[in-house]
Enzyme design. Structure first.
Site: not given
Length: 346
Positions: A53, A87, A157, A190
């Site tokens: 903001e 904010c 995998a 990562r």
């Protein structure tokens, strides 16, 4: 309502620019609209730096327009003093009359208080625009604060016939299941998560660096399970170059500058113990990269949120079987000849 969705969607796009750099803060984007024109926008870049903001307000050239504008923000504006001022106070001070919020902040110091403060100041507040999308954006932050544990991503995998690795008849050599683009994508992931975790056998077999060398960004904290101290100092995970936490049953081990040891009992509650250690270290997300036993430990404990599974083109016939799990398939995409399947926990 559709116009609100348009601008909250832009907030989400902006927020994603902070992926991997805002921890422990959430991802937040904000736009300021005057007469259907965006006059300012911003996102939170890094903890300790201005919030979305603030950056949006600062980007507005003609500040007199703020008193006739609408500010959109993907997450409830903060109402407390942290490393930066609230904010909500900024929005009120700039006399912005309309505030549209994607979703409520689960953090206890905010959680509805920002909205309450804005309403009490006489502002028009709309909440819950593209709420599911905004929650997904901050799934790590939300899981951490609601469930008191990191967001857990399983990754592996497997071959076409469902094996993680083949049976080695001769000297053990790495067998790549995925192509270079899939492997680069893993390095990108990562940089987006706070930690990466592997078990002892993965280190002994592969000697991984567990860094993000193929993608620009932060390296994750390395988490290594080493119950009895089988991993010697000549392995990369003990090179003292990256922040590393080794979870073990051994006691009174000497920490190094970037290596620390944490104790856990390696029993049926191990997954809970590991996530509790990471929670206490303020780690909001972790990728679990293996091996089979480690992945299965978290699956059996039902302590996972997302599984990212690559399927290659090769077949092994025999070897180490991929983990056994049940999940909802939410996406499927091709990366050249590889197939990437994303599952969410049932």
């Amino acid at each position: 309502m559709k116009i609100h969705e348009k601008y909250i969607k832009r907030c989400i796009e902006l927020a994603k620019n902070g992926m991997g750099t805002t921890y422990p803060n959430p991802l937040v984007g904000s736009v300021i609209v005057y007469e259907n024109q965006i006059i300012g926008e911003g996102w939170h870049r890094k903890a300790g730096e201005p919030h979305a903001e603030v950056n949006a307000v600062n980007s507005v050239k003609d500040k007199s327009l703020l008193a006739k504008s609408t500010i959109y923000v993907s997450l409830e504006p903060c109402s407390h003093f942290g490393k930066t001022p609230p904010c909500c106070d900024l929005i009120i001070a700039n006399k912005i009359p309309n505030i549209v919020i994607g979703t409520i902040d689960p953090f206890a110091k905010v959680s509805g208080n920002g909205i309450k403060k804005l309403i009490e100041a006489g502002r028009n507040v709309t909440v819950g625009i593209l709420e599911d999308e905004c929650n997904e954006l901050n799934k790590r932050f939300f899981t951490f604060h609601k469930n008191k544990r990191p967001y857990v991503i399983l990754k592996w995998a497997e071959s076409q016939d469902g094996f993680l690795s083949p049976i080695y008849k001769e000297e053990k050599k790495p067998v790549w299941i995925t192509n270079q683009y899939s492997r680069q994508l893993v390095h990108k992931w990562r940089t987006e998560e706070q930690a990466i975790l592997v078990g002892t056998q993965t280190v002994l077999d592969d000697n991984p660096k567990l860094d993000s060398r193929d993608w620009k960004g932060n390296n994750p904290v390395r988490i290594v399970l080493d119950r009895t101290g089988k991993i010697q100092n000549n392995y990369f995970v003990k090179d003292n170059k990256l922040n590393t936490i080794i979870i073990t049953e051994q006691e009174n081990l000497q920490n190094a500058s970037k290596i620390s040891f944490e104790n856990a009992i390696f029993d049926s509650k191990l997954a809970f113990s590991v996530l509790d250690i990471l929670y206490k270290k303020d780690i909001q997300s972790v990728i679990i990269e293996g091996g089979k036993q480690t992945l299965q430990t978290f699956i059996d404990a039902n302590l996972w949120d997302e599984a990212r599974v690559f399927k290659g083109t090769n077949s092994f016939v025999n070897g180490t079987k991929a983990p056994d799990f049940k999940g909802n398939l939410v996406s499927k995409e091709a990366i050249l000849n590889d197939e990437l399947l994303i599952f969410k926990k049932v």
